[in-house]
Design a protein around this motif. Sequence first.
Motif, PDB file in Angstrom:
ATOM      1  N   UNK A 148       0.750  -1.256   0.165  1.00 62.15           N
ATOM      2  CA  UNK A 148       0.013  -0.130  -0.021  1.00 62.15           C
ATOM      3  C   UNK A 148       0.702   1.261  -0.041  1.00 62.15           C
ATOM      4  N   UNK A 149       0.275   2.377  -0.029  1.00 68.61           N
ATOM      5  CA  UNK A 149       1.139   3.516  -0.033  1.00 68.61           C
ATOM      6  C   UNK A 149       0.330   4.716   0.629  1.00 68.61           C
ATOM      7  N   UNK A 150       0.661   5.885   0.521  1.00 62.79           N
ATOM      8  CA  UNK A 150       0.059   6.995   1.246  1.00 62.79           C
ATOM      9  C   UNK A 150      -0.563   7.872   0.287  1.00 62.79           C
ATOM     10  N   UNK A 151      -1.645   8.698   0.486  1.00 60.88           N
ATOM     11  CA  UNK A 151      -2.455   9.564  -0.376  1.00 60.88           C
ATOM     12  C   UNK A 151      -1.581  10.347  -1.123  1.00 60.88           C
ATOM     13  N   UNK A 152      -0.592  10.684  -0.374  1.00 60.22           N
ATOM     14  CA  UNK A 152       0.238  12.033  -0.802  1.00 60.22           C
ATOM     15  C   UNK A 152       1.412  11.371  -1.802  1.00 60.22           C
ATOM     16  N   UNK A 160      10.694   6.071  -6.579  1.00 55.03           N
ATOM     17  CA  UNK A 160       9.970   5.980  -5.547  1.00 55.03           C
ATOM     18  C   UNK A 160       9.319   4.598  -5.534  1.00 55.03           C
ATOM     19  N   UNK A 161       9.881   3.644  -4.803  1.00 63.47           N
ATOM     20  CA  UNK A 161       9.507   2.230  -5.018  1.00 63.47           C
ATOM     21  C   UNK A 161       8.996   1.772  -3.737  1.00 63.47           C
ATOM     22  N   UNK A 162       8.608   0.094  -4.003  1.00 66.28           N
ATOM     23  CA  UNK A 162       7.911  -0.530  -3.291  1.00 66.28           C
ATOM     24  C   UNK A 162       8.831  -1.778  -2.831  1.00 66.28           C
ATOM     25  N   UNK A 163       8.511  -2.687  -1.930  1.00 65.63           N
ATOM     26  CA  UNK A 163       9.568  -3.868  -1.649  1.00 65.63           C
ATOM     27  C   UNK A 163       9.871  -4.494  -2.893  1.00 65.63           C
ATOM     28  N   UNK A 164       8.874  -4.656  -3.960  1.00 68.46           N
ATOM     29  CA  UNK A 164       9.167  -5.367  -5.089  1.00 68.46           C
ATOM     30  C   UNK A 164      10.076  -4.866  -5.924  1.00 68.46           C
ATOM     31  N   UNK A 165      10.108  -3.586  -6.146  1.00 69.62           N
ATOM     32  CA  UNK A 165      11.406  -3.180  -6.978  1.00 69.62           C
ATOM     33  C   UNK A 165      12.770  -2.923  -6.201  1.00 69.62           C
ATOM     34  N   UNK A 166      12.612  -2.876  -4.767  1.00 71.65           N
ATOM     35  CA  UNK A 166      13.694  -2.834  -3.954  1.00 71.65           C
ATOM     36  C   UNK A 166      14.562  -4.387  -3.973  1.00 71.65           C
ATOM     37  N   UNK A 269       7.200   1.928   2.455  1.00 70.42           N
ATOM     38  CA  UNK A 269       7.004   0.389   3.258  1.00 70.42           C
ATOM     39  C   UNK A 269       5.991   0.760   4.561  1.00 70.42           C
ATOM     40  N   UNK A 270       4.749   1.101   4.138  1.00 70.74           N
ATOM     41  CA  UNK A 270       4.001   1.661   5.326  1.00 70.74           C
ATOM     42  C   UNK A 270       2.725   0.660   5.445  1.00 70.74           C
ATOM     43  N   UNK A 271       2.972  -0.602   4.973  1.00 69.51           N
ATOM     44  CA  UNK A 271       2.167  -1.819   5.160  1.00 69.51           C
ATOM     45  C   UNK A 271       1.490  -2.403   3.629  1.00 69.51           C
ATOM     46  N   UNK A 272       0.719  -3.294   3.884  1.00 64.59           N
ATOM     47  CA  UNK A 272       0.262  -4.141   2.752  1.00 64.59           C
ATOM     48  C   UNK A 272      -1.334  -3.966   2.856  1.00 64.59           C
TER      49      UNK A 272
END
Length: 467
Positions: A148-152, A160-166, A269-272
């Motif tokens: 998941x991400x943040x609205x902002x 600006x990546x998630x765990x998948x890209x990291x 990385x603010x949750x899934x």
Amino acid sequence: MQYDVVVIGSGPGGYVSAIRCAQLGLKTAIIEKYSTFGGTCLNVGCIPSKALLDSSEHYLNAEKHFKEHGIELKDLKVNFKQMVSRKNEVVAQTTAGITFLMKKNKITTYEGVGSFVDKNTIKITKKDGSSEEISSKNVIIATGSKPSSLPSIKVDKKRIITSTEALSLTEIPKNLILIGGGVIGLELGSVYARLGAKVTVLEYLDSIIPTMDKGLGKELQKSLKNIGFEFLLSHKVTGATVKGKKVTVTAEDSKGNEVVVEGDYCLVAVGRIAYTEGLGLDKIGIELEERGKKIPVDEHLETPVKGVFAIGDVVKGAMLAHKAEEEGVYVAELIAGQKPHVNYNLIPGVVYTWPEVASVGATEDQLKKDGKKYKSGSYPFKASARARASMDTEGFVKVLADAETDEILGIHIIGPRAADLIAEAVVAMEFRASAEDIARICHAHPTYSEATKEAALAATANRAINI
Ligand code: FAD
Ligand code: NAD
């Protein structure tokens, strides 16, 4: 085709459930939308992250600690391409193992997106657009979760990546910004910090790994600072922008001041969040829960639609592979007419940093909140001969036990191989052992596990021996 059970999704919940169904004599099929089995865990989660954690840990040891062991190296350097390629090989071997297990257990496999036509009919839409329908008496939804991400924040998957890209970067970041000081951030942040990145953590709450016992987060923060982490706690992220190769993240500190952090990559990385896209739940009248968009289930993991079950990350509870596996076995055995049980209080939580962090049962904060009288015994790894021999002296074991009955209520470990040490705690607590039980059990010497015995001795009667 007519099946007893169709499982949608092949992560640790789905594939384990399919195997247990087949073992129990149920005619079973599994549908996976990707070409490899194993879900998040095997492809872009547990396994690739641990592969990179192990490689980067080897590098850090070679760079920082080998000299003290009397091992001298010249021209040490990271071949990052090879590191990522070894990780890919580990993933390939592991997912191929699931293909083997499906064949071995005579489970029919389908590649494509599974969606409900009605509660007993599933349509499988393949990559080329063609589709087929299969029917089943029971359906188990195991479609997992996605980052998941943040609205902002707009995740561009490049800077600006998630765990998948990291897990598949082509270079080591120089300045990695982590939004979220939870499990994913600290594990993947550790990988890159060990390889030389400066890592800045922006965490909303006032501690890292905030759901675990408070002492663990504090101790871990000290260790991670030593490898290049900087922590900005109680910071609310307000936005992130990318210009060329530069990411700028803005946040508000606890006093309302604006803080600006710059880096070359930002890992969100603010949750899934539960993943149910394309399942066609509306066709069978299932509405998602407001909170977390999870599929609603009763205490038997059955959705409001009889014969349709859901397990793993897509339902309430911890988003952990072993929790998904337990639920997969539970539902299979339930369908087969057995009376299974999952003990949700005893699902261990682990963070694979170094030192590792592992926990089971109640935290001190929970016990205080519940007004439970408890006693606590701790033992530091610096007092352990085994830990000194391996130069892994950071951390401690803490045993919490009922003040009157001595029953163990929680065990919290930060230290070498905590992920494996926690198994003893889980076994003890499953058998409702007292702290004295662990204290009286013979533990091999010298082992890290002696620290658990010493902490249990400390909790029982303040009589740890080697301190
Ligand atoms: P998933 O593993 O998410 O699998 C769901 C599968 O369903 C996917 O393959 C998906 O493609 C498929 N699918 C979805 N919709 C459909 C459809 N309509 N039709 C067909 N297929 C579909 N947990 C741990 O316990 N230990 C760890 O060390 C750990 N490390 C992690 C590291 C990272 C970086 C991440 C991201 C997660 C980690 N986790 C870890 C969490 C763990 O990966 C999840 O808890 C676990 O994978 C959940 O299993 P699941 O079976 O519920 O779902
Ligand atoms: P998490 O819930 O562990 O951590 C997210 C962190 O982000 C929390 O500390 C939270 O306070 C913080 N946060 C939330 N909003 C924020 C904001 N606006 N600004 C700054 N910080 C903010 O989530 P995760 O690390 O993304 O991991 C997701 C899931 O994957 C977890 O449920 C975890 O169980 C699972 N996982 C498990 C393992 C493991 O078992 N070793 C490893 C990786 C992932």
